[in-house]
Motif scaffolding. Structure first.
Motif, PDB file in Angstrom:
ATOM      1  N   PHE A  48      10.272   5.273  13.930  1.00 58.08           N
ATOM      2  CA  PHE A  48      11.251   5.146  15.165  1.00 58.08           C
ATOM      3  C   PHE A  48      10.800   5.798  16.379  1.00 58.08           C
ATOM      4  CE2 PHE A  48      14.796   7.195  17.389  1.00 58.08           C
ATOM      5  CZ  PHE A  48      15.621   5.960  17.462  1.00 58.08           C
ATOM      6  N   ALA A  49      10.196   6.923  16.247  1.00 52.94           N
ATOM      7  CA  ALA A  49       9.656   7.730  17.151  1.00 52.94           C
ATOM      8  C   ALA A  49       8.554   6.968  18.014  1.00 52.94           C
ATOM      9  CB  ALA A  49       9.048   9.044  16.807  1.00 52.94           C
ATOM     10  N   LEU A  50       7.610   6.219  17.569  1.00 58.33           N
ATOM     11  CA  LEU A  50       6.606   5.428  18.086  1.00 58.33           C
ATOM     12  C   LEU A  50       6.898   3.994  18.439  1.00 58.33           C
ATOM     13  CD1 LEU A  50       3.378   7.036  15.926  1.00 58.33           C
ATOM     14  CD2 LEU A  50       4.467   7.840  18.284  1.00 58.33           C
ATOM     15  N   ASN A  51       7.910   3.665  18.053  1.00 58.71           N
ATOM     16  CA  ASN A  51       8.512   2.307  18.084  1.00 58.71           C
ATOM     17  C   ASN A  51       7.629   1.036  17.584  1.00 58.71           C
ATOM     18  OD1 ASN A  51      10.297   0.220  19.320  1.00 58.71           O
ATOM     19  ND2 ASN A  51       9.243   0.006  21.149  1.00 58.71           N
ATOM     20  N   ILE A  52       7.276   1.536  16.358  1.00 54.82           N
ATOM     21  CA  ILE A  52       6.251   0.474  15.595  1.00 54.82           C
ATOM     22  C   ILE A  52       6.919   0.210  13.959  1.00 54.82           C
ATOM     23  CG2 ILE A  52       4.058   1.212  16.827  1.00 54.82           C
ATOM     24  CD1 ILE A  52       3.448   3.190  14.486  1.00 54.82           C
ATOM     25  N   ALA A  53       6.349  -0.696  13.520  1.00 54.77           N
ATOM     26  CA  ALA A  53       7.158  -1.005  12.148  1.00 54.77           C
ATOM     27  C   ALA A  53       6.517   0.165  11.119  1.00 54.77           C
ATOM     28  CB  ALA A  53       6.440  -2.277  11.734  1.00 54.77           C
ATOM     29  N   GLU A  54       7.418   0.383  10.238  1.00 57.69           N
ATOM     30  CA  GLU A  54       7.149   1.248   9.186  1.00 57.69           C
ATOM     31  C   GLU A  54       6.059   1.026   8.326  1.00 57.69           C
ATOM     32  OE1 GLU A  54       9.508   3.602   5.385  1.00 57.69           O
ATOM     33  OE2 GLU A  54      10.400   2.252   6.711  1.00 57.69           O
ATOM     34  N   ALA A  55       5.790  -0.240   8.185  1.00 55.51           N
ATOM     35  CA  ALA A  55       4.501  -0.686   7.567  1.00 55.51           C
ATOM     36  C   ALA A  55       3.257  -0.364   8.287  1.00 55.51           C
ATOM     37  CB  ALA A  55       4.607  -2.201   7.209  1.00 55.51           C
ATOM     38  N   THR A  56       3.252  -0.510   9.712  1.00 58.64           N
ATOM     39  CA  THR A  56       2.177  -0.019  10.180  1.00 58.64           C
ATOM     40  C   THR A  56       2.073   1.339  10.174  1.00 58.64           C
ATOM     41  OG1 THR A  56       2.881  -1.765  12.087  1.00 58.64           O
ATOM     42  CG2 THR A  56       1.389   0.011  12.566  1.00 58.64           C
ATOM     43  N   VAL A  57       3.006   2.191  10.259  1.00 58.61           N
ATOM     44  CA  VAL A  57       2.838   3.609  10.037  1.00 58.61           C
ATOM     45  C   VAL A  57       2.001   3.878   8.785  1.00 58.61           C
ATOM     46  CG1 VAL A  57       4.060   5.905   9.716  1.00 58.61           C
ATOM     47  CG2 VAL A  57       4.934   4.108  11.244  1.00 58.61           C
ATOM     48  N   LYS A  58       2.322   3.269   7.588  1.00 62.61           N
ATOM     49  CA  LYS A  58       1.860   3.475   6.331  1.00 62.61           C
ATOM     50  C   LYS A  58       0.266   3.257   6.394  1.00 62.61           C
ATOM     51  CE  LYS A  58       3.746   1.786   2.775  1.00 62.61           C
ATOM     52  NZ  LYS A  58       4.361   0.681   1.902  1.00 62.61           N
ATOM     53  N   ILE A  59      -0.231   2.205   7.294  1.00 61.46           N
ATOM     54  CA  ILE A  59      -1.629   2.008   7.377  1.00 61.46           C
ATOM     55  C   ILE A  59      -2.059   3.002   8.038  1.00 61.46           C
ATOM     56  CG2 ILE A  59      -3.233   0.507   8.287  1.00 61.46           C
ATOM     57  CD1 ILE A  59      -1.100  -1.820   8.053  1.00 61.46           C
ATOM     58  N   HIS A  60      -1.469   3.527   9.284  1.00 67.59           N
ATOM     59  CA  HIS A  60      -2.096   4.765  10.021  1.00 67.59           C
ATOM     60  C   HIS A  60      -2.202   5.927   9.255  1.00 67.59           C
ATOM     61  CE1 HIS A  60      -2.350   2.639  13.785  1.00 67.59           C
ATOM     62  NE2 HIS A  60      -1.225   2.515  13.899  1.00 67.59           N
ATOM     63  N   LEU A  79       0.840  -1.228   0.006  1.00 73.04           N
ATOM     64  CA  LEU A  79       0.137   0.048  -0.088  1.00 73.04           C
ATOM     65  C   LEU A  79       0.965   1.153   0.136  1.00 73.04           C
ATOM     66  CD1 LEU A  79      -2.651  -0.910   2.804  1.00 73.04           C
ATOM     67  CD2 LEU A  79      -2.797  -1.309   0.445  1.00 73.04           C
ATOM     68  N   PRO A  80       0.858   1.956  -1.035  1.00 79.60           N
ATOM     69  CA  PRO A  80       1.683   3.396  -1.201  1.00 79.60           C
ATOM     70  C   PRO A  80       1.308   4.368  -0.030  1.00 79.60           C
ATOM     71  CG  PRO A  80       0.806   2.839  -3.285  1.00 79.60           C
ATOM     72  CD  PRO A  80       0.193   1.902  -1.932  1.00 79.60           C
ATOM     73  N   ALA A  81       2.329   4.648   0.738  1.00 76.87           N
ATOM     74  CA  ALA A  81       2.279   5.601   1.935  1.00 76.87           C
ATOM     75  C   ALA A  81       1.619   6.780   1.330  1.00 76.87           C
ATOM     76  CB  ALA A  81       3.308   5.728   2.765  1.00 76.87           C
ATOM     77  N   GLY A  82       0.510   7.636   2.079  1.00 73.79           N
ATOM     78  CA  GLY A  82       0.048   8.713   1.642  1.00 73.79           C
ATOM     79  C   GLY A  82      -0.699   8.786   0.406  1.00 73.79           C
ATOM     80  N   ASP A  83      -0.867   7.717  -0.307  1.00 72.92           N
ATOM     81  CA  ASP A  83      -1.639   7.852  -1.578  1.00 72.92           C
ATOM     82  C   ASP A  83      -3.023   7.146  -1.352  1.00 72.92           C
ATOM     83  OD1 ASP A  83      -2.265   7.867  -4.075  1.00 72.92           O
ATOM     84  OD2 ASP A  83      -1.017   6.413  -4.836  1.00 72.92           O
ATOM     85  N   PRO A  84      -4.011   7.735  -1.228  1.00 74.15           N
ATOM     86  CA  PRO A  84      -5.280   6.864  -0.863  1.00 74.15           C
ATOM     87  C   PRO A  84      -5.846   6.625  -2.282  1.00 74.15           C
ATOM     88  CG  PRO A  84      -5.451   9.314  -0.630  1.00 74.15           C
ATOM     89  CD  PRO A  84      -4.123   9.053  -0.695  1.00 74.15           C
ATOM     90  N   THR A  85      -5.543   7.100  -3.177  1.00 68.72           N
ATOM     91  CA  THR A  85      -6.047   6.754  -4.672  1.00 68.72           C
ATOM     92  C   THR A  85      -5.544   5.262  -4.787  1.00 68.72           C
ATOM     93  OG1 THR A  85      -3.745   7.340  -5.495  1.00 68.72           O
ATOM     94  CG2 THR A  85      -5.714   9.253  -5.525  1.00 68.72           C
ATOM     95  N   TYR A  86      -4.492   4.748  -4.660  1.00 64.61           N
ATOM     96  CA  TYR A  86      -4.339   3.316  -4.864  1.00 64.61           C
ATOM     97  C   TYR A  86      -5.173   2.582  -4.027  1.00 64.61           C
ATOM     98  CZ  TYR A  86      -2.398  -1.264  -5.198  1.00 64.61           C
ATOM     99  OH  TYR A  86      -2.353  -2.656  -5.397  1.00 64.61           O
ATOM    100  N   LEU A  87      -5.576   2.877  -2.747  1.00 61.19           N
ATOM    101  CA  LEU A  87      -6.449   1.782  -2.040  1.00 61.19           C
ATOM    102  C   LEU A  87      -7.814   2.153  -2.796  1.00 61.19           C
ATOM    103  CD1 LEU A  87      -6.705   0.255   0.603  1.00 61.19           C
ATOM    104  CD2 LEU A  87      -7.190   2.562   1.801  1.00 61.19           C
ATOM    105  N   GLY A  88      -8.151   3.209  -3.030  1.00 68.54           N
ATOM    106  CA  GLY A  88      -9.401   3.397  -3.757  1.00 68.54           C
ATOM    107  C   GLY A  88      -9.638   2.464  -5.048  1.00 68.54           C
ATOM    108  N   ALA A  89      -8.347   2.471  -5.829  1.00 65.21           N
ATOM    109  CA  ALA A  89      -8.722   1.690  -7.099  1.00 65.21           C
ATOM    110  C   ALA A  89      -8.424   0.242  -6.691  1.00 65.21           C
ATOM    111  CB  ALA A  89      -7.294   1.763  -7.973  1.00 65.21           C
TER     112      ALA A  89
END
Length: 216
Positions: A176-188, A59-69
C-alpha cells in the motif's frame, strides 16, 4: 521432448497457458500444479524437468529456505517467474534470486510462448514493456545513493522495502505504501533477505537502520 511445469494458484492462468502451449508448440509434456509443496514433489520425481513457470504468490514471503529448496529440486531446469507487473528493478531481483526471466500475468499468449522458447533456448527473457523503457542493467542509475552510503548491491526499490521492513510493516502495508502489488513485495523481501545474508525479515529489520545509514 520438453517437460514443463506450470505452478500457480490461479487455475484460469494454468489452464490458459497450457492451452496456448498445446496449440503453439508440439512435443511437450505439461504438468500444472496449484501449490508450493506440490511443486517440490513434482520436481523431486525421477522425471527430468526442463522449465518451471512459478507464480510469485507461491513463494513464501520472508522464507528464503523454500526458494533454496525449489532451486535445488529444479536442478538444471530453467525458471520463469510470473508477476502481476514488471519493472527493471523487479527483473533484476528475479535474476538475483536465480530466475531466468519474468512473465507478466496479463501478457498475450504469443508473448508468453516467446518467453518460454527464449528461456528453453538458454537465454534470459524480459517483457517488452521493460525493454521499451530502458534495459534492465540501467536500473541502478535511476537515482544516485546518498553520499557515503553503501547500498551493498540493493536497488532503490529494495532499499525502500528494507526501510519499511525496518519500521515493522507487513507485506500488505508495504504494498500500500509503495503502490505496488503484494506479490511484488514478496519478491523484493526475498531478494533483500538473500542479499543481506540474513535468515528472515526480523534480522533484516534489525540491520535496516545501519545499512540505510551507510554504516556497514
Amino acid at each position: 521432448m520438453w517437460r514443463i511445469i506450470i505452478a500457480d494458484d490461479q487455475k484460469s492462468f494454468r489452464v490458459g497457458l497450457r492451452k496456448a502451449l498445446e496449440v503453439g508448440s508440439s512435443g511437450l509434456i505439461i504438468v500444472d500444479v496449484a501449490g508450493a509443496s506440490e511443486l517440490l514433489g513434482h520436481l523431486r520425481s525421477p522425471l527430468k524437468t526442463d522449465l518451471v513457470i512459478v507464480g510469485s504468490r507461491l513463494l513464501p514471503a520472508g522464507d528464503p529456505t523454500y526458494l533454496g529448496a525449489l532451486k535445488r529440486a529444479a536442478g538444471a531446469a530453467r525458471l520463469l517467474l510470473v508477476v502481476p507487473h514488471a519493472s527493471a528493478d523487479l527483473f533484476q531481483d528475479a535474476l538475483s534470486l536465480g530466475f531466468h526471466g519474468l512473465i507478466v500475468r496479463r501478457q498475450r499468449p504469443e508473448e508468453m510462448l516467446e518467453a518460454i522458447r527464449t528461456t528453453l533456448d538458454g537465454r534470459l527473457y524480459a517483457p517488452n514493456t521493460i525493454l521499451a523503457v530502458k534495459p534492465p542493467e540501467a536500473a541502478p542509475a535511476m537515482r544516485p545513493p546518498e553520499r557515503g552510503a553503501r547500498t551493498i548491491g540493493l536497488t532503490l526499490r529494495q532499499r525502500e522495502v528494507l526501510a519499511l521492513i525496518g519500521k515493522g510493516l507487513s507485506n500488505r502495508e508495504i504494498a500500500f505504501a509503495l503502490n505496488i502489488a503484494e506479490a511484488t513485495v514478496k519478491i523484493h523481501v526475498s531478494a533483500v533477505i538473500r542479499m543481506l545474508g540474513v535468515r528472515n525479515r526480523t534480522e533484516a529489520a534489525l540491520l535496516a537502520p545501519t545499512i540505510l545509514k551507510g554504516k556497514i
